[in-house]
Design a protein around this motif. Structure first.
Motif, mmCIF file in Angstrom:
data_model
loop_
_atom_site.group_PDB
_atom_site.id
_atom_site.type_symbol
_atom_site.label_atom_id
_atom_site.label_comp_id
_atom_site.label_asym_id
_atom_site.label_seq_id
_atom_site.Cartn_x
_atom_site.Cartn_y
_atom_site.Cartn_z
ATOM 1 N N PRO A 40 3.042 6.469 15.055
ATOM 2 C CA PRO A 40 4.047 5.720 15.818
ATOM 3 C C PRO A 40 3.586 4.303 16.116
ATOM 4 O O PRO A 40 2.465 4.089 16.579
ATOM 5 C CB PRO A 40 4.174 6.546 17.108
ATOM 6 N N GLY A 41 4.440 3.344 15.810
ATOM 7 C CA GLY A 41 4.129 1.954 16.099
ATOM 8 C C GLY A 41 3.160 1.303 15.130
ATOM 9 O O GLY A 41 2.761 0.157 15.344
ATOM 10 N N LYS A 42 2.781 2.027 14.081
ATOM 11 C CA LYS A 42 1.822 1.479 13.116
ATOM 12 C C LYS A 42 2.432 1.455 11.723
ATOM 13 O O LYS A 42 3.410 2.127 11.444
ATOM 14 C CB LYS A 42 0.540 2.308 13.112
ATOM 15 N N GLU A 43 1.813 0.678 10.862
ATOM 16 C CA GLU A 43 2.261 0.618 9.483
ATOM 17 C C GLU A 43 1.777 1.842 8.716
ATOM 18 O O GLU A 43 0.775 2.469 9.068
ATOM 19 C CB GLU A 43 1.749 -0.660 8.821
ATOM 20 N N ARG A 44 2.485 2.147 7.670
ATOM 21 C CA ARG A 44 2.069 3.244 6.810
ATOM 22 C C ARG A 44 0.745 2.897 6.143
ATOM 23 O O ARG A 44 0.530 1.765 5.694
ATOM 24 C CB ARG A 44 3.127 3.500 5.745
#
Length: 123
Positions: A40-44
């Protein structure tokens, strides 16, 4: 190529899970596969990749020694065995296919993606 990832769930820190990704639509043994995750809230981010034969693998430093990618070409399935799980491993995990290459290492261009499976690691 259609990809279906499954096997996620809730596990305590230090536990293990095995994710699976079933592929269809093209000769599975002709291309490389990979796993990615997105918290959540981060890039893949990239997790692991495997060559067409399974003989070559490549891992992100954050999972090296804890996760193992493998494949069974007879079952058109790629796996991600996750051991010693940490809360920071919590994410949606996606499998992906790079149908233009057979090797595990970069550079790679993943052109097909599965729908993702949730992994939650509690502390």
């Amino acid at each position: 190529v259609q990809l279906q990832a499954y096997g996620g769930g809730l596990v305590q820190a230090g536990g293990s899970l095995r994710l699976s990704c079933a592929a269809s639509g093209r000769t599975f043994s002709s291309y490389a596969m990979g796993w990615f995750r997105q918290a959540p809230g981060k890039e893949r981010e990239f997790v692991a990749a495997i060559s067409w034969s399974g003989g070559g693998t490549y891992y992100a430093d954050s999972v090296k020694g804890r996760f193992t990618i493998s494949r069974d070409n007879a079952k058109n399935t790629v796996y991600l065995r996750m051991n010693s799980l940490k809360p920071e491993d919590t994410a949606v995990y996606y499998c992906a296919a790079d149908t233009s290459s057979w090797y595990a290492g970069p550079p790679k261009t993943y052109d097909y993606w599965g729908q993702g499976t949730q992994v939650t690691v509690s502390s």
